[in-house]
Design an enzyme around this catalytic site. Structure first.
Site, PDB file in Angstrom:
ATOM      1  CD  GLU A  39      -2.576  -1.069   2.677  1.00  0.00           C
ATOM      2  OE1 GLU A  39      -3.345  -1.860   2.838  1.00  0.00           O
ATOM      3  OE2 GLU A  39      -2.061  -0.394   3.581  1.00  0.00           O
ATOM      4  CE  LYS A  65       5.815   5.288   6.847  1.00  0.00           C
ATOM      5  NZ  LYS A  65       5.413   6.731   6.882  1.00  0.00           N
TER       6      LYS A  65
END
Length: 652
Positions: free
Chosen positions: A102, A104
């Site tokens: 994902e 950050k």
């Protein structure tokens, strides 16, 4: 050998503890005193000296302006890796069937607490266990849902917590909060204002959720793994973090490189990737620093350092301030110099010698000083030059630039000659030659370039070994190149006169707006140019003044037949008004040759992708490069080399 000695180590550990606690508190209260890189260096040093230090289990502490609330889900921090080797070491100890990756997000953490699908509290990260209740502020933010509804319109009876990151979009920062060093600092400060003002300019992007029984105990979640969690959050209507599923550690490294290149095109800041497994590990999540996921950070794009001096770069008539500072690492390179733009920028920043300044280098942008951290009290004022170093004329501080107003200034005239040769692209006419001709008074204007003969040029190609020779192949080559560049487009002609801020693209816009001839440009008023889209009063005045200063020579070159402006009297050239940017390698020619084709056809070339670009030319349309990403964002047409040649072929 120990550099500190036993007593020195203990003292250094205590010093590092105090610094880390101080900077953590300032960070979580929206008043960060140092950058992530500086903080990480302190953290890593303490970890090497005292790996079990209690400070590693401490997160931060909010201020006392809001009620304190316990979190429903753990809000610890993550292990981190900044280099491929560090990440691979972690991955070798965490072998997953696949890796979930994902973005950050670089903002401020926030927990939303829901009872039966209704928002009851919004709690900041605080110390990881207790945070500030900023519910009233959070309700104003984009992406914060007061109630949870499914796609069928029915309320979701979810009790528990949703975690996300409060971010500020770049467009909001640039238009409303440019005085803040970055989006994260601005977001941190706004979300904790007691009166809530400015919270409407923030957005929440979510990435985690945990169901509880209302008393903080775990309950059955409406999802079974990390992918299902993101899908469920999206189905509720939240803005969710971007997620990729990758097969192995090497794929993660390759993906990080692609994202690092294109992240400047995103609407918000990210400073790395979060890498985890598909399975939800509740036991690991309860740790202050979870072990089964890691923050794989990017190379640093900004840093804080101390300004030591300011040099003034002289280009033509303009004096541009360049900051000299203690070296910092940005995107893998050591940077010690950065632009301060102009006098107005320096005054807006309040920068002084000795100030702690924020230096940025994003994507392909040249490093620049973007802000001042803390007070500059006690620092030394920056002295502006007052007279031209070449002719001694008093310099003019126009705010947007500091310049010499003397049209006859030798430095200014030489720069115009260099600019003409560059824009018109007389390639065999090197800088050393033009400097020598100018020094000897042989060439003092653009017109003088076209009066050069082989005989005049020959002495500049002879040395002690060629005394007595009357011919020179080099002189003939330069002469022929000059003669081959007597025909050009109107944008190239005007841009060659080195009018401040007026390049081929600017003139091209005026041509497209109804000023297709030199006479129409010379006859226009500032009001005429101000009516053109993208031309404000300052730019319009600059163009009119520049044209007026050079009018006599422009008209003389054209009326004498020395220069022929193509496309100015008849039909426009095929690529008139079109702009091109090239990225990657071309198969059939060098980039300079392709750009020459564009200019010959009346078009213009840019070094970067902008909203008004006509075409991005690349042989890899699927590349994840920053230029491709920007082209997609702005809706710019992306064409390959064959398509490009089909556009320019009719003009070749």
């Amino acid at each position: 050998m120990d550099l500190f000695g036993e007593d020195g180590i203990e003292g250094r550990i205590l010093e590092l503890e105090g610094l880390i606690k101080r900077y953590q508190d300032s960070y979580y209260n929206g008043e960060a005193e140092i950058t992530d890189a500086e903080f990480d260096a302190l953290w890593d040093e303490l970890k090497s000296l005292n790996p079990s230090n209690p400070v590693f289990s401490r997160v931060g502490a909010d201020n006392g302006s809001f009620a304190k609330v316990h979190h429903r889900m753990p809000m610890g921090s993550q292990e981190k890796a900044a280099e491929d080797g560090q990440f691979l070491k972690w991955a070798s100890a965490h072998k997953y069937d696949e890796y979930l990756v994902e973005y950050k997000l670089d903002g401020a953490s926030l927990e939303l607490q829901y009872d039966s699908g209704v928002l009851v509290r919004a709690v900041t990260r605080g110390d990881g266990t207790i945070g500030d209740d900023i519910t009233q502020n959070a309700r104003k933010m984009g992406g914060v849902l007061p109630e949870l509804f499914g796609r069928d319109g029915e309320r979701i009876a979810f009790t528990g917590a949703v975690r996300g990151e409060v971010i500020m979009r770049h467009s909001v920062h640039d238009s409303l909060y440019a005085d803040k060093a970055n989006c994260r600092n601005a977001a941190n400060g706004l979300m904790k204002r007691k009166d809530g003002s400015g919270s409407e300019n923030l957005n929440l992007i979510v990435y985690d959720a945990l169901a509880t029984d209302g008393e903080g105990n775990p309950a059955d979640n409406p999802f079974s793994d990390e992918v299902g969690k993101i899908e469920w959050l999206a189905s509720c209507g939240f803005d969710v973090v971007h997620l990729e599923v990758l097969p192995d550690a090497d794929s993660v490294i390759a993906y990080r490189a692609r994202v690092s290149e294109m992240r400047s095109s995103l609407e918000f800041d990210i400073d790395g990737l979060v890498v985890k497994e598909r399975r939800i590990d509740f036991e690991d999540a309860r740790r202050t620093r979870p072990d089964r996921q890691i923050a794989f950070k990017f190379g640093l794009e900004e840093a804080v350092t101390v300004l030591r001096d300011v040099e003034w770069s002289e280009s033509g008539s303009t004096y541009t301030p360049v900051g000299i500072f203690d070296g910092v690492q940005l995107n893998g390179t050591t940077v010690q110099r950065a632009s301060l733009a102009n006098p107005d920028t320096m005054r807006r920043l309040g920068v002084k010698i000795g100030s702690r300044v924020v230096v940025v280098k994003r994507g392909e942008i040249i490093p620049k000083i973007e802000g001042v951290v803390g007070s500059s009290d006690g620092c030394r004022e920056i002295v502006f030059p007052s007279v031209c170093s070449s002719c001694g004329a008093p310099l003019v501080d126009a705010g947007t630039r500091l310049f010499c107003p003397n049209q006859g200034c030798p430095k200014r005239v030489l720069h115009r000659l260099q600019k003409w040769i560059s824009v018109v692209d007389i390639r065999d006419f090197g800088d050393t030659l033009i400097r020598s001709l100018f020094r000897d008074g042989v060439v003092k204007s653009v017109s003088d370039i076209y009066s050069l003969s082989v005989e005049k040029l020959t002495p500049y190609f002879l040395d002690e070994n060629s005394v007595g020779k009357k011919d020179s192949l080099g002189a003939r080559k330069v002469f022929d190149s000059i003669q081959a560049h007597r025909k050009m487009s109107l944008p190239a002609f005007v841009a060659g006169f080195d009018i401040e801020g007026v390049g081929e693209t600017v003139v091209g816009k005026l041509v497209d707006a109804g000023f297709p001839t030199l006479d129409s440009l010379l006859s226009a008023s500032p009001d005429d140019f101000s009516a053109v889209h993208g031309f404000a009063e300052i730019m319009a005045n600059a163009v009119v003044e520049g044209l007026s200063e050079n009018r006599a020579e422009m008209e003389s070159l054209v009326s004498s037949g020395t220069i022929e402006i193509s496309g100015s009297l008849g039909a426009p050239l095929p690529l008139s008004g079109k702009s091109f940017c090239f990225t990657g390698e071309l198969r059939s020619m060098k980039r300079a040759e392709a750009e020459a084709l564009v200019k010959a056809a009346g078009g213009s070339c840019k070094s970067s992708v902008t909203k008004d670009l006509s075409y991005l030319v690349t042989n890899d349309k699927e590349s994840g490069s920053s230029k491709n990403a920007k082209a997609a964002k702005y809706g710019v047409s992306v064409i390959d080399e064959d398509e490009f040649m089909s556009l320019v072929k009719p003009s070749c």
